[in-house]
Design an enzyme around this catalytic site. Structure first.
Site, PDB file in Angstrom:
ATOM      1  N   ASN A 124      -4.427 -12.966  -0.424  1.00  0.00           N
ATOM      2  CA  ASN A 124      -5.442 -14.020  -0.298  1.00  0.00           C
ATOM      3  C   ASN A 124      -5.195 -14.876   0.939  1.00  0.00           C
ATOM      4  O   ASN A 124      -6.129 -15.232   1.651  1.00  0.00           O
ATOM      5  CB  ASN A 124      -5.441 -14.915  -1.538  1.00  0.00           C
ATOM      6  CG  ASN A 124      -6.322 -14.355  -2.630  1.00  0.00           C
ATOM      7  OD1 ASN A 124      -7.224 -13.564  -2.358  1.00  0.00           O
ATOM      8  ND2 ASN A 124      -6.071 -14.755  -3.862  1.00  0.00           N
TER       9      ASN A 124
ATOM     10  N   ARG B 238      -6.108 -12.660   3.974  1.00  0.00           N
ATOM     11  CA  ARG B 238      -7.542 -12.377   4.083  1.00  0.00           C
ATOM     12  C   ARG B 238      -8.331 -13.610   4.498  1.00  0.00           C
ATOM     13  O   ARG B 238      -9.350 -13.505   5.182  1.00  0.00           O
ATOM     14  CB  ARG B 238      -8.061 -11.887   2.723  1.00  0.00           C
ATOM     15  CG  ARG B 238      -7.532 -10.533   2.380  1.00  0.00           C
ATOM     16  CD  ARG B 238      -7.800 -10.201   0.929  1.00  0.00           C
ATOM     17  NE  ARG B 238      -7.284  -8.882   0.628  1.00  0.00           N
ATOM     18  CZ  ARG B 238      -7.347  -8.332  -0.577  1.00  0.00           C
ATOM     19  NH1 ARG B 238      -7.892  -8.998  -1.580  1.00  0.00           N
ATOM     20  NH2 ARG B 238      -6.867  -7.128  -0.766  1.00  0.00           N
TER      21      ARG B 238
ATOM     22  N   TRP C  74       0.819   2.637   5.917  1.00  0.00           N
ATOM     23  CA  TRP C  74      -0.041   1.703   6.661  1.00  0.00           C
ATOM     24  C   TRP C  74       0.598   0.317   6.724  1.00  0.00           C
ATOM     25  O   TRP C  74      -0.039  -0.691   6.463  1.00  0.00           O
ATOM     26  CB  TRP C  74      -1.443   1.621   6.032  1.00  0.00           C
ATOM     27  CG  TRP C  74      -2.072   2.954   5.828  1.00  0.00           C
ATOM     28  CD1 TRP C  74      -2.391   3.543   4.645  1.00  0.00           C
ATOM     29  CD2 TRP C  74      -2.463   3.881   6.847  1.00  0.00           C
ATOM     30  NE1 TRP C  74      -2.940   4.780   4.857  1.00  0.00           N
ATOM     31  CE2 TRP C  74      -3.002   5.009   6.204  1.00  0.00           C
ATOM     32  CE3 TRP C  74      -2.390   3.892   8.250  1.00  0.00           C
ATOM     33  CZ2 TRP C  74      -3.473   6.127   6.894  1.00  0.00           C
ATOM     34  CZ3 TRP C  74      -2.857   5.000   8.935  1.00  0.00           C
ATOM     35  CH2 TRP C  74      -3.391   6.094   8.263  1.00  0.00           C
TER      36      TRP C  74
ATOM     37  N   THR D 213       0.827  -1.206   0.000  1.00  0.00           N
ATOM     38  CA  THR D 213       0.000   0.000   0.000  1.00  0.00           C
ATOM     39  C   THR D 213       0.867   1.264   0.000  1.00  0.00           C
ATOM     40  O   THR D 213       1.897   1.320   0.668  1.00  0.00           O
ATOM     41  CB  THR D 213      -0.909  -0.007   1.241  1.00  0.00           C
ATOM     42  OG1 THR D 213      -1.794  -1.110   1.138  1.00  0.00           O
ATOM     43  CG2 THR D 213      -1.714   1.267   1.354  1.00  0.00           C
ATOM     44  N   GLU D 214       0.434   2.261  -0.746  1.00  0.00           N
ATOM     45  CA  GLU D 214       1.133   3.546  -0.774  1.00  0.00           C
ATOM     46  C   GLU D 214       0.159   4.639  -0.356  1.00  0.00           C
ATOM     47  O   GLU D 214      -1.059   4.429  -0.359  1.00  0.00           O
ATOM     48  CB  GLU D 214       1.666   3.797  -2.197  1.00  0.00           C
ATOM     49  CG  GLU D 214       2.650   2.709  -2.608  1.00  0.00           C
ATOM     50  CD  GLU D 214       3.385   3.006  -3.910  1.00  0.00           C
ATOM     51  OE1 GLU D 214       3.091   4.053  -4.549  1.00  0.00           O
ATOM     52  OE2 GLU D 214       4.257   2.194  -4.255  1.00  0.00           O
ATOM     53  N   PRO D 215       0.681   5.839  -0.028  1.00  0.00           N
ATOM     54  CA  PRO D 215      -0.207   6.908   0.432  1.00  0.00           C
ATOM     55  C   PRO D 215      -1.374   7.152  -0.535  1.00  0.00           C
ATOM     56  O   PRO D 215      -2.500   7.384  -0.100  1.00  0.00           O
ATOM     57  CB  PRO D 215       0.712   8.124   0.518  1.00  0.00           C
ATOM     58  CG  PRO D 215       2.073   7.558   0.773  1.00  0.00           C
ATOM     59  CD  PRO D 215       2.099   6.230   0.052  1.00  0.00           C
TER      60      PRO D 215
ATOM     61  N   HIS E 238     -14.562  -3.366   2.826  1.00  0.00           N
ATOM     62  CA  HIS E 238     -15.837  -4.084   2.764  1.00  0.00           C
ATOM     63  C   HIS E 238     -16.461  -3.912   1.371  1.00  0.00           C
ATOM     64  O   HIS E 238     -16.929  -4.880   0.762  1.00  0.00           O
ATOM     65  CB  HIS E 238     -16.752  -3.485   3.847  1.00  0.00           C
ATOM     66  CG  HIS E 238     -18.059  -4.182   4.011  1.00  0.00           C
ATOM     67  ND1 HIS E 238     -18.186  -5.369   4.687  1.00  0.00           N
ATOM     68  CD2 HIS E 238     -19.305  -3.850   3.596  1.00  0.00           C
ATOM     69  CE1 HIS E 238     -19.455  -5.747   4.682  1.00  0.00           C
ATOM     70  NE2 HIS E 238     -20.158  -4.847   4.024  1.00  0.00           N
TER      71      HIS E 238
ATOM     72  N   GLY F 261     -23.650  -0.954  28.385  1.00  0.00           N
ATOM     73  CA  GLY F 261     -23.917   0.415  28.817  1.00  0.00           C
ATOM     74  C   GLY F 261     -22.606   1.173  28.982  1.00  0.00           C
ATOM     75  O   GLY F 261     -21.694   1.040  28.169  1.00  0.00           O
TER      76      GLY F 261
ATOM     77  N   GLU G 170      -6.943  -4.705   4.109  1.00  0.00           N
ATOM     78  CA  GLU G 170      -6.955  -5.983   3.372  1.00  0.00           C
ATOM     79  C   GLU G 170      -8.164  -6.082   2.455  1.00  0.00           C
ATOM     80  O   GLU G 170      -8.831  -7.101   2.386  1.00  0.00           O
ATOM     81  CB  GLU G 170      -6.962  -7.164   4.356  1.00  0.00           C
ATOM     82  CG  GLU G 170      -5.648  -7.335   5.087  1.00  0.00           C
ATOM     83  CD  GLU G 170      -4.646  -8.123   4.282  1.00  0.00           C
ATOM     84  OE1 GLU G 170      -4.916  -8.397   3.084  1.00  0.00           O
ATOM     85  OE2 GLU G 170      -3.576  -8.430   4.825  1.00  0.00           O
TER      86      GLU G 170
END
Lengths: 412, 264
Positions: free
Chosen positions: A244, A247, A166, A136-138, A371, A344, A368
Site C-alpha cells: 500500500n 502503490r 521479479w 512475488t514468486e514464479p 490494472h 513521429g 504492484e
C-alpha cells in the site's frame, strides 16, 4: 541546463504548502541535473545508476516519511511529490526508491525489532546498504497468498526454502525482506546477503525498466537465525501494508511520467515544422492530443493530492490507492503512446525520453497489482463481492481456500 | 565570517513568457519563479566560506510576497535567516532604488562580505551589486570566478575571467561586495531535513522607515530609470535552407557568401 517548468494548468501549486513545494523543487532540480543527463545511457546499457545512490541518501530521499534516526518525517503529499519527480526522470529510478523506502525501510521500521531497526535503518537511509523485497514468486503474482516459500523452525533458527521472482534490486541488495509461510502463517524475515543457501541472479532480456535491476532470489536450506524474523509480522496483511505504501507512491509516479512525455510532446510540436512552415502544434489533431493529455494529467494530479490529504488525515483506504495506481498508470501509458505519435519517428529513438517512458510504463501497468486486479479491488469496495477467484464450472460452489487476495499483485 | 548574500527571484525562462497588458513587463500570473542562477552560485560561495570560517549566512531579497519561496529555499540549503524587503514601497524600483534599499538593510548588521550574482536573468542590468557597494563605501569586484579568503579574514584573493582566457587576480580588503559568476562552484541541493528545518528559521520584513529610508527614496518612487516597453524581438525572414549532401551544401554556402553576402 534545461529546467522542467512543471505542468500545472489548474494552479494546484497553490494547494501545496511551502514545504511541499520546496521538496518537489529540490527533487525536480536533482532529476534535471543528475538523472536526465545519464538516464538514456543507463537504459541502453541496462544499468542501475548506482552513482546516484549516495546523493539520494544525502538528500534524505530514502525513508523520507520516517521521523526517527534523523530522517525528515515528511507527510504523504511531500512523499508523493518525491515519487512524481523521480518517475518523471525514470520509472526504474522511482522503483529503486520505492523499494528502498516503502518495501524495505518501512517494514523494518514498522515490524522490526529495535536491534533490526538500529542495524539497518541508518545504512538504508544513507544508501550505504541497498534492500530488496521478496514476495512475488514464479507462480504467484496476483495471488501472493499461494506462495510456496516456507520457513521451518529449526532449533533456535529457521530454514528457508523457495524462490522469489521479479525482485527489484535483488542482486544489488545487502539485505532482503523475504515473506514466507510458516506453521504459524505468513511472516516476514530479514535475510542478509551472503547467507549460505541464499542466491540471486538477474533477469535478462528486459525491454522495460532497463535502468533498474530485476532479479530472482533462491533459498535452498538457507539457515537464518531466530532473530531474523520481523517480530511485528503476523500474516500476509503486513506484506500488503508495505505494498500500500509503495502503490501510493506509484500513483504519484504515474503523473510524473505523464508530465514528462506531455512536456516533451508539447515542446516538440511547437518546434517541428511541416507544411507551409507552420509548427505541427498549429494542427487541430495535434492540439486535441495535447489537450487530452493536459486534461488527464490535471485530473491525475487532483486524484493524487486528495489521496495524499486522506493519507495525512489517516483516512486513506486500500481501494483509494487502487484507484490512484490504476488510473494514473493508465494515463501515463496513454500519454506515452500519444507523445510517441506526436514525435513521429523521433518518438522511437532515445534522443527523446518518450520511448523509454513508454516501455517502462508497461511494467508499471502490471506490477504492484495489475490494472485489472486494482479494478477488482475497487469493485469489491463498491459491491462487497470479491471477484478475484471466480467459481470453477462443474464443481461444487466455490469455496475460498486461499487467503483473500485483496492485496494481490506484488513485486519486489 | 558573517556573510550577506543578496538573491533575486526571477521567472523560469523555460516557461512560456507573455508580455503583460501594459506592455512594460511580463504577465506574472501563471509564471513559475526560481532563484536567479548567478545568485545560487553566490549563495553556495557564501555557505562554503561561512562553514570554513565558522560563521553564518544571512540572505536578503527585495520583491513581492512570492519571493518568500526563494528565501525558504535559501534557508533550506543552509542560510541562518532571511531579510525580505516586501513592503509595497520597495517594489517596482530600478537598480539604483533596489541597491539603496538592500544596502540600508545590510548596514544594520556587521558583515565581512556581501555576495551577489553578477547579473539577473530577467533584467540583466548587472548594477545592483555595485550600487550596494557604493552605498556601503566598500570595494567591489564584478564577474568573480574565484574567491579565496586569506588568513585573518581581512583580505580575499579574487579571480576574474577576462577576455581571451586571461585571469585577473586582485587582493581586496574586506569587507567587500563580490558579484559572482555562474560556474564558480557546485550549488548544493536542499536536503529534505534542511527543508523541514527552514520553516523554523526567521524571515524578517523591515519597512523603509525601519531601515531609516524615506519611502520616496525606494521602489518606483525612488527610481531614475523607467521601463517604457518590453517586447519580443521581431522574428527575421530570409533564412535559406541549403539542400543536398555536405559537399554540395558547403559549395553552395561558399558561393552565397561570396556573391550574395560578399563577406568572403
Amino acid at each position: 541546463m534545461s529546467r522542467f517548468p512543471g505542468v500545472d494548468l489548474l494552479e494546484l501549486d497553490a494547494l501545496l504548502t511551502d514545504e511541499e513545494r520546496l521538496v518537489r523543487d529540490t527533487v525536480r532540480t536533482f532529476v534535471d541535473d543528475k538523472v536526465k543527463p545519464i538516464i538514456e545511457e543507463c537504459h541502453r546499457e541496462a544499468r542501475t545508476p548506482l552513482e546516484l545512490v549516495p546523493e539520494m541518501g544525502a538528500l534524505n530521499l530514502f525513508g523520507a516519511s520516517i521521523s526517527e534516526y534523523g530522517l525528515p518525517g515528511l507527510g504523504g503529499v511531500a512523499y508523493g511529490l518525491i515519487m512524481q519527480e523521480l518517475e518523471r526522470g525514470d520509472s526504474g529510478l522511482r522503483s529503486f526508491v520505492s523499494v528502498q523506502s516503502s518495501l524495505v525501510m518501512y517494514p523494518i521500521y514498522a515490524f522490526g525489532s529495535q536491534a533490526q531497526k538500529d542495524r539497518w535503518i541508518p545504512k538504508l537511509a544513507s544508501g550505504e546498504a541497498i534492500g530488496c523485497f521478496g514476495l512475488t514468486e514464479p507462480d504467484f503474482g496476483s495471488n501472493p497468498g499461494g506462495m510456496r516459500t516456507f520457513a521451518k523452525r529449526d532449533g533456535d533458527g529457521w530454514v528457508l526454502n523457495g524462490s522469489k521472482q521479479w525482485i527489484t534490486n535483488g542482486t544489488l541488495a545487502d539485505v532482503a525482506v523475504v515473506w514466507a509461510k510458516t506453521d504459524d502463517g505468513v511472516r516476514g524475515f530479514v535475510v542478509e546477503k551472503g547467507t549460505p543457501g541464499f542466491t540471486s541472479s538477474d533477469q535478462h532480456g528486459k525491454f522495460s525498466l532497463r535502468a533498474s535491476t530485476t532479479s530472482e532470489l533462491g533459498f535452498q536450506d538457507c539457515r537464518i537465525p531466530g532473530d531474523a524474523i520481523l517480530p511485528g509480522t503476523t500474516g500476509l496483511k503486513n506484506a500488503l501494508m508495505c505494498l500500500n505504501q509503495a502503490r501510493y507512491g506509484i500513483a504519484w509516479g504515474g503523473v510524473g511520467s505523464a508530465m514528462e512525455t506531455f512536456h516533451t510532446a508539447l515542446t516538440y510540436a511547437k518546434e517541428r515544422v511541416q507544411f507551409h512552415g507552420q509548427p505541427i502544434a498549429s494542427h487541430q489533431l495535434i492540439q486535441e492530443k495535447l489537450a487530452w493529455m493536459a486534461t488527464e494529467i490535471s485530473k491525475g494530479q487532483l486524484l493524487c493530492l486528495q489521496l495524499g490529504r486522506l493519507k495525512d488525515n489517516g483516512r486513506l483506504k486500500h481501494w483509494h490507492i487502487s484507484m490512484g495506481k490504476r488510473n494514473n498508470i493508465w494515463l501515463a501509458r496513454e500519454c506515452a503512446r500519444i507523445a510517441r505519435e506526436i514525435l513521429g519517428a523521433n518518438g522511437i529513438v532515445d534522443d527523446y525520453p518518450v520511448i523509454r517512458h513508454m516501455l517502462n510504463i508497461e511494467s508499471v501497468f502490471t506490477y504492484e497489482g495489475t490494472h485489472d486486479i486494482h479494478g477488482l479491488i475497487i469493485g469489491e469496495a463498491l459491491t462487497g463481492i470479491p471477484a478475484y477467484n471466480p467459481p470453477i464450472r462443474d464443481e461444487k460452489p466455490a469455496r475460498r481456500t486461499e487467503p483473500a487476495p485483496a492485496a494481490a499483485g506484488a513485486r519486489g | 565570517m558573517r556573510i550577506a548574500v543578496c538573491i533575486k527571484q526571477v521567472p523560469n525562462t523555460e516557461a512560456r513568457l507573455r508580455v503583460s497588458r501594459d506592455g512594460t513587463w511580463l504577465e506574472e500570473d501563471d509564471l513559475p519563479f526560481v532563484i536567479n542562477e548567478n545568485d545560487t552560485f553566490a549563495l553556495e560561495e557564501g555557505l562554503k566560506w561561512a562553514e570554513a570560517t565558522g560563521g553564518e549566512v544571512v540572505v536578503f531579497s527585495l520583491g513581492p510576497d512570492r519571493v518568500k519561496d526563494a528565501l525558504l529555499k535559501a534557508l533550506a540549503v543552509g542560510a541562518a535567516r532571511a531579510v525580505h524587503l516586501a513592503d509595497p514601497a520597495f517594489l517596482g524600483g530600478d537598480a539604483l532604488a533596489t541597491g539603496r534599499a538592500l544596502a540600508a538593510a545590510i548596514r544594520r548588521e556587521a558583515f565581512d562580505l556581501v555576495l551577489t550574482g553578477s547579473q539577473s536573468d530577467d533584467l540583466r542590468f548587472g548594477g545592483t551589486g555595485s550600487i550596494i557597494a557604493g552605498h556601503l563605501g566598500w570595494p567591489h569586484v564584478w564577474l568573480v570566478m574565484g574567491v579565496e579568503v586569506e588568513a585573518g579574514h581581512r583580505t580575499a584573493k579574487v579571480t576574474r575571467e577576462m577576455e581571451s582566457g586571461v585571469n585577473e587576480i586582485s587582493r581586496v580588503a574586506l569587507p567587500a561586495v563580490l558579484e559572482i559568476q555562474a560556474g564558480i562552484n557546485h550549488p548544493r541541493y536542499a536536503s529534505l531535513k534542511g527543508i523541514m528545518a527552514a520553516k523554523k528559521k526567521e524571515i524578517s520584513r523591515p519597512t523603509p522607515a525601519e531601515l531609516g529610508l524615506d519611502a520616496a527614496a525606494v521602489g518606483a518612487a525612488g527610481s531614475r530609470l523607467e521601463v517604457v516597453s518590453v517586447a519580443f524581438p521581431e522574428s527575421g525572414s530570409g533564412a535559406q535552407m541549403l539542400e543536398g549532401d555536405v559537399k554540395t551544401a558547403v559549395a553552395a554556402l561558399v558561393e552565397k557568401l561570396q556573391k550574395e553576402a560578399r563577406v568572403l
